[in-house]
Every structure is written in C-alpha cells, then in structure tokens.
Design a protein around this motif. Structure first.
Motif, short mmCIF file in Angstrom:
data_model
loop_
_atom_site.label_atom_id
_atom_site.label_comp_id
_atom_site.label_asym_id
_atom_site.label_seq_id
_atom_site.Cartn_x
_atom_site.Cartn_y
_atom_site.Cartn_z
N UNK A 1 5.73 -11.89 -16.56
CA UNK A 1 5.04 -10.63 -16.85
C UNK A 1 4.76 -10.49 -18.34
N UNK A 2 5.79 -10.73 -19.17
CA UNK A 2 5.63 -10.52 -20.60
C UNK A 2 4.64 -11.51 -21.21
N UNK B 1 -3.60 -12.36 -4.74
CA UNK B 1 -4.17 -12.88 -5.98
C UNK B 1 -3.33 -13.99 -6.58
N UNK B 2 -2.02 -13.82 -6.61
CA UNK B 2 -1.14 -14.83 -7.20
C UNK B 2 -1.16 -16.11 -6.38
N UNK C 1 -0.25 -8.54 -13.25
CA UNK C 1 -1.37 -9.48 -13.28
C UNK C 1 -1.22 -10.46 -12.12
N UNK C 2 -2.35 -11.01 -11.68
CA UNK C 2 -2.31 -12.04 -10.65
C UNK C 2 -2.22 -13.44 -11.25
N UNK D 1 11.40 -21.97 -6.87
CA UNK D 1 10.07 -22.55 -6.98
C UNK D 1 9.11 -21.88 -6.01
N UNK D 2 8.68 -20.70 -6.36
CA UNK D 2 7.79 -19.93 -5.50
C UNK D 2 7.10 -18.85 -6.33
N UNK D 3 6.06 -18.29 -5.78
CA UNK D 3 5.43 -17.12 -6.38
C UNK D 3 6.24 -15.89 -6.03
#
Length: 599
Positions: A65-66, A285-286, A232-233, A245-247
């Motif tokens: 995010x940052x 989106x991600x 954000x995506x 290891x994933x979104x």
C-alpha cells in the motif's frame, strides 16, 4: 535534498549475486514496479526498509500500500530494501560496500528518510545491521545533517522504548494519511536543518519524536476510516516464492472479539469495514494486473466481515473464470466460519487452520476466546465430514492461570481432532503448533509474567511426548526466542543498549532458528548489568509505570485492567458489535458494524 549525480545502477551486483544464497532476494524489476521519477533532486526520497529477508518482507501487505501511495505523490519517490542474509552482509563488509535499495541500487545513506516497520521484536538486531551496512550512525544522537531521518511504524512503534536510541521518528497508527502528511511537510521544509525538520514532524498527530518532545511525552495513535484510505489495484509480484505468495485485499481493519492476549485486537480498534463493492473491485483489479492465481481476503477475523457471503457470491464467477482460488486466514471454530469454508472449493487443496489457543474451557474463558467445547467438536466433525483430511491447530502454553489440567486439555483436543478425522478418513492428519505466551503492551495481560524458559521447554517437551501416532505432528516454539521477544516487547530504553550489544556480539535474524544464539543475548545482558527476568518474568501492578503508558492507542488502561480482573475470575466479555459497548475507551469514534461509517 541529496545529490543524485552518481549512476543509480550498481556495476558489481552480478558478481555478488553469484556468491550468495537465494540471489533472487536482491534482484529488482519485479512485475508491478514503477520507474524512478524524473528530476528527483527536489523530491523527498524515502526507502521502505523491511528488517527481514525478501520473502518475508514481500508478504507484508502494508508496504504494498505505502509503495504505491508514495509513488502517487508529487512531492516524493520511494524505493525498497530488505535485510541481507549473513552471506550478503559478509560480502558487503568485506568490500566496504554500502547496502543499496532494491530497485535503483542507491546507497541507503543517500535517501532522505529510511522507513522501518516494527512487526516482530526479534527483527531488532536486523535494523542495526541495515544501518551499519549503510554507514548511517546507529544512534539517533550521533546522526548529522547528511544522514537520513530514520522513521519506524507498525505495532512495535506503540511500545517504542527499546527502539528509541535508534529511531528518530515513530509513526503510530494507520500510515495511509500519516506518511503522506509527513512527506508533504518535509518537501516544504527541504531547505531546513535536520533538527528543524524533526521539530515540525513532532507536531503531526501520530508522530513521536523523542529528541524533540522527550522520552515519555504523550502521543496519540493515528486512526483513519477505511472508506477514505488509499487503495490501488497495482501490485508488486515477487521474483521468487515468498511466505504468503498470493494477492491480498484487506476487507476490514480492527477486531472487537477481545481476546485478552492479542495485541492486534486492541491496538487496531475500532473496527472499520471496507465496502463490499470496493473489495470486489479491488480483488478483480489486482488479480487482473498481477496474474496471481490465489486471492486472500485478509483481516484479523475475516469471517466476521458482515458481507462475506455476499462478497463470495459476487466474486465467484470471476474467480472461476480466471481459475483463481480463494484463501482465508486462520478460521474461528464457529458454524458461520465453517459454512463459508465449505463453500470454497479452492481451500480443499489445503488443510484448514484453527486456533483454539487453550485446551480447556476454563482457560479459554480466561483469555476470552469465546469458543466452547461444543464448537470445537462440531467444527472438527463438519470439516472432516466435508472431505478435508488435514487440520492444523494453534495453541499457547504458559497462559495466565494455566495449570496441568490445561496442558492435558491440549492433548485431549489434538486427540479429539485425530479421532474424528480417522473416523472419516484413515489418512487424516493433525498438526499442532504451540507457542509460549508473551505478554504484550496495550493488552489485558500486559501486567502478567511470562513463564520461565525452563518451564516452557518442559511443557513443550511433555506435550510432544504424548504422541506417537504417525499422522499427528506437534511442534513448539523455541522458549529462548520467546523469552527475548518478551524482553523487547515489555522493555524500556535500557533494552536498546542490550540490543546493540547483542548485535555487536553477532546476533542476526533472531527470529530464525538456524541463526538465533541465546548466548549472545546472555552476554549482552551481563554487559549492560540488566536482569532480563525482571522484565519478562515479573508480574506488575496497576500502579506500576509502564514504558508505553504515554502512548494513547484509544483503548484505556482502566479498561485493560478491568479485563485482566475479569480474566482472573474466568468471566467473559462479549463482542461489542453484538452485545453493546464494553467501554474500551473508543466511544464516539467507533465505526458502525454494517456501514463502516462513524456511529
């Protein structure tokens, strides 16, 4: 701002990569990275520094995010760095080479800010390694005009005393607004002296600057609404396999369950939900941008998300079409959680994880777990009946008021799970992980003593000895590591001296069993004339001044003490979303459980 006349690429990197374990830890150009901004001379340059190896740091959603938040600002640019494994550290020291950022290969000393996250106490010595390799003075008092400002956030910043010698600015609470405000201020103040910048930062809500305000000046945690927080995506996809290891998409922040040992459940209050439509948009989106084939919906208790079933129904077609599996964190042992898990075909590929925490109903009431024996049995039956054949259970030993019966209860729950599993499938397996209780700041158990190393080791060995079955696996966390974690978690400024001494003796990656060495810490305690048992293994009273009393996290000390009193009586405190306000101190800023807006 720092001079950028040098070449940002590092000519020797390929020579180093050929000589270290897992060179992918130090390679850049992952999918999702953004190019450095042009004309950087006037921009505030910050490096996000995670004090553990790449595969751990890249699993931290906060830096995802940052990273994109800072990239979106006109006043700043951002890069990343992770702690080098000892083999890389040795090469850099041998050649007198500085630690460099991951993407631009810029020496860390040439940034304006270095931002550490204090997620885990046993990463403390890694912070010193990274500063030392960057030729940045370890202690704040020794830094000059040409040195970066060292900032730190995360849960450890809310009990900052052990880190005070090394950190210039502590960022307390939610970072989405805080970091943007800090960078904007520093951009406007870019021609001022270092101390003048620190003075300005100390005026921002959520910033604690000991050199300006004093060691125990009051500071209030920053809290943002998830409806307004930056999202954000875009997503950084690692160049090698990482721990998680994933979104991931955060569905809500905070927890009102009130487990009395849980620091996160107290310091991340109030509960703030993200709108389900927004969650769905982010998830799609991600996945589309990153190409991930697994999606995690994350929070402290995802099954408590009010619209979870609705969200899963809406996301289902997209996930199926894109062959994406869905994962949830550790599940509660209650009917709603199991109903949801049973619907997730993707989770059938893996075992399910549950956290009963304690082996008897009495002790589960003490810790306010809110899980009954009936819940445990019904959950296990439902899981194995539905076709799962692997279950993992998390417990704690050394909890306040624990007795022999409670340890036998852990054995009983493991055997119950094994028996139920075998009744459905002879290949069913059960694994149990048992951690030693660690008293953490801002919890009802912050006044409690930790069990001795000898006691925790004896309990862990006894629990392991109770099982000979092939399909039962029991492990327990190394008690000496838990002891050092407790010392840092409860420590004052004197512990900072111990951290530095332990680092000088060679302490590195203390959270890793293969590198942790308790003897280095023992020598450090001796050198500093500090008895660690006085910190970790001593019960405290309400009138004792705690090293973190000046930090206002929203939940009051009076509420925490009242919860401790109820714990010792074995009394439960209900979830305030279901049973009304419990008076934790956040009245007036609580967020409505359904709308996510201020109530």
């Amino acid at each position: 701002m720092k001079d950028l006349s040098f070449d940002l690429r590092w000519d020797r990197q390929w020579d180093y990569l050929a000589r270290v374990r897992r060179p992918s830890r130090y390679m850049d150009e992952e999918w999702g990275t953004l190019k450095p901004k042009g004309d950087q001379e006037d921009l505030v340059k910050i490096c996000l520094a995670y004090p553990d190896v790449y595969e751990v740091g890249m699993s931290y959603v906060g830096y995802q995010i940052l990273y994109y938040l800072i990239k979106s600002l006109d006043v700043a640019d951002v890069d990343r760095v992770y702690a080098p494994w000892p083999d890389m550290e040795n090469l850099l020291v041998q050649d007198n080479e500085p630690l460099r950022s991951l993407e631009a290969k810029r020496p860390l000393k040439d940034f304006d800010l270095i931002g550490f996250t204090l997620q885990y106490e046993l990463n403390a010595t890694n912070i010193l390694t990274m500063l030392n390799l960057s030729f940045i003075p370890m202690r704040s008092e020794d830094r000059g005009e040409d040195d970066p400002i060292i900032i730190a956030g995360g849960p450890g910043s809310l009990a900052p005393a052990p880190y005070v010698p090394f950190v210039d600015v502590f960022c307390m609470g939610d970072g989405e607004e805080l970091i943007a405000e800090m960078l904007s201020l520093l951009f406007d103040a870019r021609f001022l002296k270092r101390f003048e910048k620190l003075q300005l930062l100390s005026r921002i809500e959520g910033c604690y600057v000991p050199a300006v305000t004093g060691l125990r000046s009051s500071v209030k945690r920053r809290v943002v609404s998830l409806q307004d927080a930056f999202v954000t995506t875009s997503y950084l996809v690692p160049s090698d396999k990482i721990v998680h290891d994933r979104a991931s998409v955060e569905v809500f922040r905070g927890c009102s369950r009130g487990c009395r040992f849980c620091q996160a459940g107290m310091i991340y209050r109030p509960v703030r939900h993200r709108d389900p439509k927004k969650v769905g948009q982010l998830a799609e989106g991600i996945i589309t941008e990153s190409g991930y084939e697994e999606l995690g919906l994350v929070s402290l208790s995802t099954c408590d998300y009010p619209w979870l079933e609705e969200l899963l129904d809406d996301l289902g077609p997209f996930l199926t079409e894109n062959r994406v599996t869905l994962s949830l964190p550790s599940l509660r042992m209650d009917p709603k959680a199991i109903d949801i898990a049973l619907k997730l075909e993707g989770m059938r590929k893996k075992g399910l994880t549950f956290a009963p925490e304690a082996g008897t109903q009495r002790l589960r009431n003490v810790i306010n777990k809110g899980v009954t024996e009936e819940d445990i049995e019904n959950t296990l039956k439902a899981v194995f009946e539905a076709g799962w054949n692997k279950v993992k259970l998390y417990f704690m030993m050394g909890l306040p008021t624990e007795c022999d019966e409670d340890l036998r209860g852990i054995v009983d729950v493991i055997r119950l799970a094994y028996s139920i599993g075998r009744s459905y499938n002879k290949r069913s397996s059960v694994s149990a992980s048992i951690a030693g209780f660690i008293p953490k700041a801002h919890t009802p158990f912050q006044w409690e003593a930790q069990d001795s190393i000898e006691s925790l080791k004896s309990k862990g060995l006894w629990l392991k000895s109770q099982f000979r079955e092939k399909n039962i696996s029991v492990s327990f966390h190394e008690p000496t590591q838990s002891f050092i974690e407790a010392v840092i978690a409860r420590g004052d400024e004197r512990v900072g001296n111990v951290i530095e001494k332990a680092w000088q003796y060679g302490a590195r990656f203390d959270g890793w069993g293969e590198t942790f060495d308790i003897s280095l810490w023992q020598k450090a305690f001796d050198d500093c004339n500090l008895d660690p048992c006085e910190i970790a293994s001593k019960s405290l009273s309400y009138d004792d001044v705690l090293p973190w009393d000046h930090v206002d996290v929203g939940v009051t000390k009076a509420f925490l003490w009242s919860e401790r009193v109820k714990a010792l009586k074995g009394e439960l405190t209900g979830d305030c979303r279901l049973n009304g306000c419990n008076g934790c101190g956040l009245q007036g800023v609580c967020f409505d459980a359904r709308s996510g807006h201020d109530s």
